[in-house]
Motif scaffolding. Structure first.
Motif, PDB file in Angstrom:
ATOM      1  N   ALA A  95      -0.037  -0.946  -0.204  1.00 25.43           N
ATOM      2  CA  ALA A  95      -0.280  -0.339   0.004  1.00 25.43           C
ATOM      3  C   ALA A  95       1.232   1.691   0.219  1.00 25.43           C
ATOM      4  O   ALA A  95       0.432   2.879  -0.368  1.00 25.43           O
ATOM      5  CB  ALA A  95      -1.120   0.094   1.426  1.00 25.43           C
ATOM      6  N   ALA A  96       2.043   0.801   0.488  1.00 25.44           N
ATOM      7  CA  ALA A  96       3.257   1.803   0.711  1.00 25.44           C
ATOM      8  C   ALA A  96       3.809   2.426  -0.790  1.00 25.44           C
ATOM      9  O   ALA A  96       4.642   3.432  -0.925  1.00 25.44           O
ATOM     10  CB  ALA A  96       3.379   2.241   2.114  1.00 25.44           C
ATOM     11  N   MET A  97       3.664   1.582  -1.674  1.00 31.29           N
ATOM     12  CA  MET A  97       5.352   1.541  -2.268  1.00 31.29           C
ATOM     13  C   MET A  97       5.065   0.051  -3.843  1.00 31.29           C
ATOM     14  O   MET A  97       4.344  -0.929  -3.390  1.00 31.29           O
ATOM     15  CB  MET A  97       6.871   1.317  -1.288  1.00 31.29           C
ATOM     16  N   PRO A  98       5.781   0.469  -4.774  1.00 35.90           N
ATOM     17  CA  PRO A  98       5.977   0.021  -5.375  1.00 35.90           C
ATOM     18  C   PRO A  98       6.739  -1.454  -5.025  1.00 35.90           C
ATOM     19  O   PRO A  98       7.635  -1.220  -4.355  1.00 35.90           O
ATOM     20  CB  PRO A  98       6.260   0.133  -7.202  1.00 35.90           C
ATOM     21  N   VAL A  99       6.174  -2.568  -4.976  1.00 40.08           N
ATOM     22  CA  VAL A  99       6.779  -3.871  -4.643  1.00 40.08           C
ATOM     23  C   VAL A  99       6.674  -5.023  -5.249  1.00 40.08           C
ATOM     24  O   VAL A  99       5.544  -5.053  -6.722  1.00 40.08           O
ATOM     25  CB  VAL A  99       6.082  -3.953  -3.215  1.00 40.08           C
ATOM     26  N   ARG A 100       7.322  -5.647  -5.787  1.00 39.74           N
ATOM     27  CA  ARG A 100       7.468  -7.714  -6.431  1.00 39.74           C
ATOM     28  C   ARG A 100       7.637  -8.114  -5.430  1.00 39.74           C
ATOM     29  O   ARG A 100       8.363  -8.087  -4.664  1.00 39.74           O
ATOM     30  CB  ARG A 100       8.165  -7.475  -8.134  1.00 39.74           C
ATOM     31  N   LEU A 101       7.273  -9.416  -5.387  1.00 41.03           N
ATOM     32  CA  LEU A 101       7.472 -10.688  -5.148  1.00 41.03           C
ATOM     33  C   LEU A 101       8.300 -12.031  -6.076  1.00 41.03           C
ATOM     34  O   LEU A 101       8.072 -11.531  -7.545  1.00 41.03           O
ATOM     35  CB  LEU A 101       6.785 -11.698  -4.539  1.00 41.03           C
ATOM     36  N   VAL A 102       9.439 -12.197  -5.530  1.00 43.51           N
ATOM     37  CA  VAL A 102      10.321 -12.780  -6.763  1.00 43.51           C
ATOM     38  C   VAL A 102      10.024 -14.103  -6.585  1.00 43.51           C
ATOM     39  O   VAL A 102       9.555 -15.348  -5.351  1.00 43.51           O
ATOM     40  CB  VAL A 102      11.258 -11.980  -6.292  1.00 43.51           C
ATOM     41  N   ASP A 103       9.235 -14.898  -7.787  1.00 45.04           N
ATOM     42  CA  ASP A 103       9.359 -16.322  -8.233  1.00 45.04           C
ATOM     43  C   ASP A 103      10.359 -17.513  -7.837  1.00 45.04           C
ATOM     44  O   ASP A 103      11.808 -16.876  -8.242  1.00 45.04           O
ATOM     45  CB  ASP A 103       9.306 -16.389  -9.535  1.00 45.04           C
ATOM     46  N   LEU A 104      10.104 -18.637  -6.012  1.00 40.77           N
ATOM     47  CA  LEU A 104      11.163 -19.231  -6.177  1.00 40.77           C
ATOM     48  C   LEU A 104      11.524 -20.802  -6.512  1.00 40.77           C
ATOM     49  O   LEU A 104      11.581 -21.846  -6.055  1.00 40.77           O
ATOM     50  CB  LEU A 104      11.343 -18.992  -4.177  1.00 40.77           C
TER      51      LEU A 104
END
Length: 323
Positions: free
Chosen positions: A214-223
Motif C-alpha cells: 500500500a505504501a510503495m511499488p513492490v514485487r515478489l520474486v518467484d522461487l
C-alpha cells in the motif's frame, strides 16, 4: 482427588522454567472441580514471533479462545524472533506452546512434541517492483535481510542462498550483503532504501507485506524452481506453493513452502493438551477470521507432523474424532 492451582503467583518478569513440572501434577479434570475464587489459573505462554507476523496474530487469537473457553487457564503470547527461539523456549519449559517451521527441527532428539500441523509457511522474497531484482540470482551484490537471527526465515533463506550458489564464499567479488532484521525492521528498511530486498516466511497475507504494498511499488520474486534443490540438499519437508494475486493485489508467484507446527512441551498434562487441541480444531473458523492461514487447518493434515511425534493428549483428541 482434584488439586487446585497454587495461590502464589510467579514473580513478574521471571521465566517459568518449572511450570511444566507443576503442570504434570495437575489435570484439567481436577481444575474443573476447583471453586476457590482466589485460586490462581494455570499460566500458558505461547511463543510466537514479530508483532507483524502470522505467528503473533494466530497466537493472539488462540489465546483469546483459550481464555474464554478454559476459565482455569490464562494464556498469554510472547513476542520472539520466531521458530528457533520458540523451540528453545518450549523445550526448556520457559514457554508451554509455540509455533515453528518444520525445517528447523532435527530428525531426532527433539525436546518438543506436536499439537498440530497448522498451515504452511510460504517464503516471500520482497523487493521494489521498479528495482533490478527479478530472479533470486539478481541478489548478488545487493543488500538483503534474511530475517532475525534465530528465526525460521533466517534458516530457510540461508539454505536457499546456499543451493543457489549465493552464500558468502572466499573470493566472491559480489557477495550478497546480508542483514539480520526482523519482519518489521525489514519492511521499514526496504521502504527507506537501506536494503534492496528481504525474505520472510509466513502464511499469506502477511500484514507487513500488505502495508508495504500500500505504501510503495513492490514485487515478489518467484522461487518455485528452487524447491527441488532444497529438498535434495536439506529436507523433504519443502514443497511448492502459490501466492495468488488475491493475497496482495500484485502479480502472483510460486514459491517454497514449509509446514508449520504448533508445539508443546512433552510434560504438559495430557488432559490439558487434549483440550487445547480440541479448541484449536473446533474454533478454526474463528481463528481464520484473525488470519486466513489459521482457517486452513483441517483434521487430515493436522496429524502430519513428522519428524515430531504428537503429544499423547493431541493424539487422543484426533483419535476421538476419527471417522
Amino acid at each position: 482427588m482434584s488439586r487446585c492451582w497454587p495461590r502464589r503467583r510467579p514473580r513478574p518478569g521471571r521465566c517459568r522454567a518449572g511450570l511444566a513440572a507443576v503442570l504434570a501434577a495437575t489435570t484439567l479434570l481436577g481444575l474443573a472441580g476447583c471453586t476457590d475464587a482466589a485460586t490462581e489459573p494455570i499460566r500458558l505462554d505461547i511463543a510466537t514471533g514479530s508483532r507483524a507476523g502470522v505467528y503473533y496474530v494466530f497466537g493472539q487469537a488462540f489465546a483469546a479462545v483459550i481464555n474464554r473457553e478454559l476459565p482455569h487457564v490464562r494464556a498469554d503470547v510472547v513476542v520472539t524472533t520466531a521458530s528457533a527461539e520458540n523451540v528453545a523456549l518450549v523445550g526448556s519449559g520457559r514457554a508451554q506452546l509455540g509455533f515453528t517451521q518444520a525445517d528447523i527441527l532435527p530428525p531426532t532428539g527433539n525436546e518438543v512434541v506436536a499439537v498440530a500441523r497448522v498451515y504452511d509457511d510460504l517464503l516471500h522474497l520482497v523487493t521494489r517492483s521498479d528495482g533490478p531484482i527479478r530472479r533470486l540470482e539478481d541478489l548478488r551484490g545487493q543488500r538483503v535481510s534474511v530475517g532475525a537471527s534465530g528465526s525460521g526465515t533466517e534458516i530457510t533463506a540461508n539454505r536457499l542462498l546456499d543451493v543457489a550458489g549465493l552464500a558468502d564464499r572466499p573470493g566472491d567479488r559480489h557477495p550478497v550483503r546480508l542483514a539480520y532484521l526482523n519482519l518489521d525492521a525489514s519492511a521499514e528498511a526496504l521502504r527507506d532504501g537501506r536494503i534492496d530486498a528481504f525474505f520472510f516466511s509466513g502464511g499469506p497475507p502477511v500484514k507487513a507485506v500488505e502495508q508495504l504494498v500500500a505504501a510503495m511499488p513492490v514485487r515478489l520474486v518467484d522461487l518455485e524452481m528452487w524447491t527441488e534443490p532444497l529438498r535434495e540438499r536439506y529436507s523433504e519437508v519443502y514443497v511448492g506453493r502459490d501466492i495468488p494475486a488475491t493475497a496482495y493485489g500484485i502479480e502472483p508467484i510460486s514459491t517454497v513452502a514449509d509446514p508449520n507446527y504448533l508445539v508443546v512441551g512433552p510434560s504438559v498434562p495430557e488432559d490439558l493438551v487434549y483440550e487445547l487441541t480440541r479448541l484449536l480444531m473446533q474454533h478454526r473458523d474463528e481463528l481464520g477470521i484473525a488470519h486466513p492461514a489459521a482457517g486452513r487447518m483441517n483434521l487430515q493434515s493436522a496429524i502430519a507432523t513428522a519428524p515430531l511425534a504428537l503429544h499423547p493428549g493431541a493424539a487422543r483428541y484426533y483419535q476421538s474424532v476419527k471417522p
